[in-house]
Design a protein around this motif. Structure first.
Motif, PDB file in Angstrom:
ATOM      1  N   THR A 259      26.449  57.601  20.016  1.00  0.00           N
ATOM      2  CA  THR A 259      25.992  58.996  20.145  1.00  0.00           C
ATOM      3  C   THR A 259      26.334  59.646  21.482  1.00  0.00           C
ATOM      4  O   THR A 259      26.514  60.848  21.548  1.00  0.00           O
ATOM      5  CB  THR A 259      24.458  59.114  19.990  1.00  0.00           C
ATOM      6  N   TRP A 260      26.353  58.867  22.574  1.00  0.00           N
ATOM      7  CA  TRP A 260      26.594  59.531  23.869  1.00  0.00           C
ATOM      8  C   TRP A 260      28.029  59.406  24.354  1.00  0.00           C
ATOM      9  O   TRP A 260      28.374  59.831  25.446  1.00  0.00           O
ATOM     10  CB  TRP A 260      25.596  59.058  24.931  1.00  0.00           C
ATOM     11  N   ASP A 261      28.870  58.826  23.502  1.00  0.00           N
ATOM     12  CA  ASP A 261      30.281  58.683  23.854  1.00  0.00           C
ATOM     13  C   ASP A 261      30.985  60.047  23.805  1.00  0.00           C
ATOM     14  O   ASP A 261      30.695  60.871  22.936  1.00  0.00           O
ATOM     15  CB  ASP A 261      30.928  57.725  22.855  1.00  0.00           C
ATOM     16  N   ASP A 262      31.894  60.256  24.743  1.00  0.00           N
ATOM     17  CA  ASP A 262      32.579  61.565  24.834  1.00  0.00           C
ATOM     18  C   ASP A 262      33.317  61.933  23.551  1.00  0.00           C
ATOM     19  O   ASP A 262      33.306  63.085  23.137  1.00  0.00           O
ATOM     20  CB  ASP A 262      33.576  61.563  26.001  1.00  0.00           C
ATOM     21  N   GLU A 263      33.965  60.935  22.935  1.00  0.00           N
ATOM     22  CA  GLU A 263      34.725  61.230  21.713  1.00  0.00           C
ATOM     23  C   GLU A 263      33.798  61.725  20.599  1.00  0.00           C
ATOM     24  O   GLU A 263      34.138  62.630  19.849  1.00  0.00           O
ATOM     25  CB  GLU A 263      35.460  59.976  21.224  1.00  0.00           C
ATOM     26  N   TYR A 264      32.625  61.104  20.537  1.00  0.00           N
ATOM     27  CA  TYR A 264      31.669  61.526  19.507  1.00  0.00           C
ATOM     28  C   TYR A 264      31.134  62.934  19.797  1.00  0.00           C
ATOM     29  O   TYR A 264      31.050  63.782  18.907  1.00  0.00           O
ATOM     30  CB  TYR A 264      30.502  60.528  19.373  1.00  0.00           C
ATOM     31  N   LYS A 265      30.783  63.161  21.052  1.00  0.00           N
ATOM     32  CA  LYS A 265      30.265  64.488  21.412  1.00  0.00           C
ATOM     33  C   LYS A 265      31.313  65.572  21.147  1.00  0.00           C
ATOM     34  O   LYS A 265      30.983  66.696  20.753  1.00  0.00           O
ATOM     35  CB  LYS A 265      29.818  64.500  22.877  1.00  0.00           C
ATOM     36  N   ALA A 266      32.581  65.194  21.327  1.00  0.00           N
ATOM     37  CA  ALA A 266      33.662  66.167  21.072  1.00  0.00           C
ATOM     38  C   ALA A 266      33.720  66.537  19.584  1.00  0.00           C
ATOM     39  O   ALA A 266      34.066  67.671  19.236  1.00  0.00           O
ATOM     40  CB  ALA A 266      34.999  65.602  21.540  1.00  0.00           C
ATOM     41  N   ILE A 267      33.376  65.581  18.715  1.00  0.00           N
ATOM     42  CA  ILE A 267      33.360  65.894  17.271  1.00  0.00           C
ATOM     43  C   ILE A 267      32.314  66.977  17.008  1.00  0.00           C
ATOM     44  O   ILE A 267      32.561  67.956  16.304  1.00  0.00           O
ATOM     45  CB  ILE A 267      33.036  64.627  16.424  1.00  0.00           C
ATOM     46  N   THR A 268      31.137  66.797  17.601  1.00  0.00           N
ATOM     47  CA  THR A 268      30.067  67.787  17.421  1.00  0.00           C
ATOM     48  C   THR A 268      30.518  69.165  17.909  1.00  0.00           C
ATOM     49  O   THR A 268      30.325  70.172  17.213  1.00  0.00           O
ATOM     50  CB  THR A 268      28.793  67.335  18.182  1.00  0.00           C
ATOM     51  N   GLN A 269      31.117  69.196  19.062  1.00  0.00           N
ATOM     52  CA  GLN A 269      31.555  70.491  19.609  1.00  0.00           C
ATOM     53  C   GLN A 269      32.641  71.135  18.747  1.00  0.00           C
ATOM     54  O   GLN A 269      32.648  72.355  18.563  1.00  0.00           O
ATOM     55  CB  GLN A 269      32.058  70.335  21.058  1.00  0.00           C
ATOM     56  N   LYS A 270      33.518  70.304  18.232  1.00  0.00           N
ATOM     57  CA  LYS A 270      34.597  70.827  17.376  1.00  0.00           C
ATOM     58  C   LYS A 270      33.997  71.438  16.101  1.00  0.00           C
ATOM     59  O   LYS A 270      34.380  72.530  15.684  1.00  0.00           O
ATOM     60  CB  LYS A 270      35.568  69.687  17.022  1.00  0.00           C
ATOM     61  N   ILE A 271      33.033  70.711  15.514  1.00  0.00           N
ATOM     62  CA  ILE A 271      32.374  71.216  14.299  1.00  0.00           C
ATOM     63  C   ILE A 271      31.714  72.561  14.587  1.00  0.00           C
ATOM     64  O   ILE A 271      31.834  73.515  13.804  1.00  0.00           O
ATOM     65  CB  ILE A 271      31.309  70.202  13.800  1.00  0.00           C
ATOM     66  N   ARG A 272      31.017  72.653  15.713  1.00  0.00           N
ATOM     67  CA  ARG A 272      30.291  73.886  16.041  1.00  0.00           C
ATOM     68  C   ARG A 272      31.252  75.072  16.136  1.00  0.00           C
ATOM     69  O   ARG A 272      30.941  76.185  15.698  1.00  0.00           O
ATOM     70  CB  ARG A 272      29.515  73.705  17.350  1.00  0.00           C
ATOM     71  N   LYS A 273      32.408  74.812  16.713  1.00  0.00           N
ATOM     72  CA  LYS A 273      33.422  75.864  16.853  1.00  0.00           C
ATOM     73  C   LYS A 273      33.999  76.251  15.486  1.00  0.00           C
ATOM     74  O   LYS A 273      34.132  77.428  15.159  1.00  0.00           O
ATOM     75  CB  LYS A 273      34.549  75.279  17.713  1.00  0.00           C
ATOM     76  N   GLN A 274      34.294  75.226  14.682  1.00  0.00           N
ATOM     77  CA  GLN A 274      34.891  75.486  13.362  1.00  0.00           C
ATOM     78  C   GLN A 274      33.934  76.249  12.447  1.00  0.00           C
ATOM     79  O   GLN A 274      34.360  77.098  11.672  1.00  0.00           O
ATOM     80  CB  GLN A 274      35.304  74.160  12.704  1.00  0.00           C
ATOM     81  N   LEU A 275      32.645  75.948  12.576  1.00  0.00           N
ATOM     82  CA  LEU A 275      31.674  76.657  11.728  1.00  0.00           C
ATOM     83  C   LEU A 275      31.672  78.147  12.041  1.00  0.00           C
ATOM     84  O   LEU A 275      31.563  78.982  11.140  1.00  0.00           O
ATOM     85  CB  LEU A 275      30.269  76.069  11.919  1.00  0.00           C
ATOM     86  N   LEU A 276      31.816  78.474  13.318  1.00  0.00           N
ATOM     87  CA  LEU A 276      31.869  79.899  13.687  1.00  0.00           C
ATOM     88  C   LEU A 276      33.114  80.556  13.097  1.00  0.00           C
ATOM     89  O   LEU A 276      33.065  81.687  12.604  1.00  0.00           O
ATOM     90  CB  LEU A 276      31.859  80.066  15.208  1.00  0.00           C
ATOM     91  N   GLU A 277      34.224  79.821  13.130  1.00  0.00           N
ATOM     92  CA  GLU A 277      35.459  80.367  12.549  1.00  0.00           C
ATOM     93  C   GLU A 277      35.284  80.622  11.051  1.00  0.00           C
ATOM     94  O   GLU A 277      35.685  81.665  10.535  1.00  0.00           O
ATOM     95  CB  GLU A 277      36.636  79.405  12.787  1.00  0.00           C
TER      96      GLU A 277
END
Ligand SMILES: *Cc1c(COP(=O)(O)O)cnc(C)c1O
Length: 364
Positions: A28-46
């Motif tokens: 959960t606290w790994d950078d690669e995992y956190k990047a997935i969350t951030q990517k999803i958040r951005k894509q949802l806005l799109e």
């Protein structure tokens, strides 16, 4: 257990690749995992047609109802009043939530096969100036009726209200331009038209409005503002995140984009639904909802005759690879067929063949 495909509106049938993402355990606290969350958040806005300047997105643990309750609990304050536009079980659930939370609300109700009257909504708003928020379900999954989101958005804007849309079973499968419609909060979940697996929900929120919600929540876990602030730092979830579900969801979004986006998915769903209704009508099944109000997501059918035994029918169809959905109406005998998920024209035609055999008298 025999394998089958789900013709239910979530959980629904997902692709093999989406399921495969869950074979690896992520940190959960790994950078690669956190990047997935951030990517999803951005894509949802799109997907929502919402700019990052004006809108933000928040992912929240739990099924869709947790998200609806987190909004109601976090954005509606003492002194506020909520107009609930209700024509189905999910609208009723919002009423139940409002009672639990102690929200002051007005309930505008229509029969489950009808949509609201614009003049009646305006009349309520004209008479009761203390109403601050409006909430409506977009596709009422109870029946499959599609509520006119443009009309409610127009009224809400005209009267300066805060608009909350439960787009649980439509987001990703029906185009919704959140920014153009000026929706303040929109909610959906991982296991509906984005075609992920169950485990979290998400909110598209107008930044300016969400920013004012600090300290409103009476629940720690359902504090939408806190969840947002924490997640917005670097993509780390407040409390344990559903890592497998998030990874699967990320793949599901990639597949939505590969399919050609919401418009292409909407075409596939519409085609599924059109064929389904046409072929079932031919076999004597009448849809409960009028054609011009019918969503391309799920259809409610009346029992074809008095002898019709849904359990027998269900088991017959299940044995042959498809799972249907019971009805959710009390006064009318109905059942439902969802056509979202990894479901294509071939599936619908195969299903209709099975139903045709059943109706033709093959009963075992
Ligand atoms: C699925 C759904 C929900 C959420 O239900 P959960 O069981 O909590 O996932 C809410 N509203 C609508 C319209 C839905 O279709």
């Amino acid at each position: 257990m025999n394998e089958y495909k789900l013709l239910t509106p979530g959980p629904l049938t997902t692709s093999k690749k989406v399921k495969e993402q869950m074979l690896f355990d992520r940190c959960t606290w790994d950078d690669e995992y956190k990047a997935i969350t951030q990517k999803i958040r951005k894509q949802l806005l799109e997907i929502a047609g919402a700019s990052e300047e004006t809108y933000t997105s928040v992912l929240m643990q739990g099924s869709g109802s947790f998200g609806v309750e987190s909004i109601l609990n976090s954005v509606i304050n003492k002194g506020d009043k909520l107009l609930i536009v209700c024509n189905g079980a999910y609208g009723e659930r919002i009423i139940t939530m409002a009672k639990y939370i102690g929200i002051d609300y007005v309930n505008y109700h229509t029969e489950y096969d009808k949509i609201f009257e614009i003049d009646e909504i305006k009349d309520i708003l004209n008479k009761d100036k203390s109403i601050t928020h409006i909430v409506m379900v977009h596709c009422e999954t109870t029946t499959g009726i599609l509520n006119p989101i443009e009309d409610i958005a127009k009224i809400s804007k005209e009267y300066g209200k805060i608009l909350i849309i439960d787009a649980m079973s439509s987001f990703g499968g029906i185009p919704i331009d959140v920014q153009k419609l000026s929706i303040d909060y929109l909610i959906s979940s991982a296991n509906k038209c984005i075609q992920g697996v169950p485990g979290f929900c998400f909110v598209i929120a107008r930044r300016e409005k969400l920013l004012k919600c600090e300290g409103n929540s009476k629940s720690l876990c359902l504090d939408l503002y806190d969840q947002w602030k924490y997640m917005d730092n670097d993509g780390k979830w407040r409390f344990t995140s559903p890592t497998h579900v998030v990874a699967a969801f990320s793949k599901a979004i990639d597949e939505l984009i590969e399919e050609g986006g919401v418009l292409a998915r909407n075409e596939r769903y519409k085609n599924n639904n059109f064929i389904l209704r046409k072929m079932l009508k031919y076999m004597g099944f009448e849809p409960y909802i009028r054609e011009n109000l019918q969503s391309p997501i799920i259809t409610t059918f009346r029992f074809p005759n008095l002898e019709f035994d849904f359990n027998d029918f269900y088991n017959y169809v299940k044995k042959r690879g498809y799972v249907l959905y019971p009805g959710k109406l009390t006064e009318t005998d109905t059942f439902r067929i969802g056509n979202i998920g990894e479901i294509y024209e071939e599936d619908i035609k195969k299903l209709c063949g099975i139903i045709g055999d059943y109706m033709g008298g093959k009963k075992s």
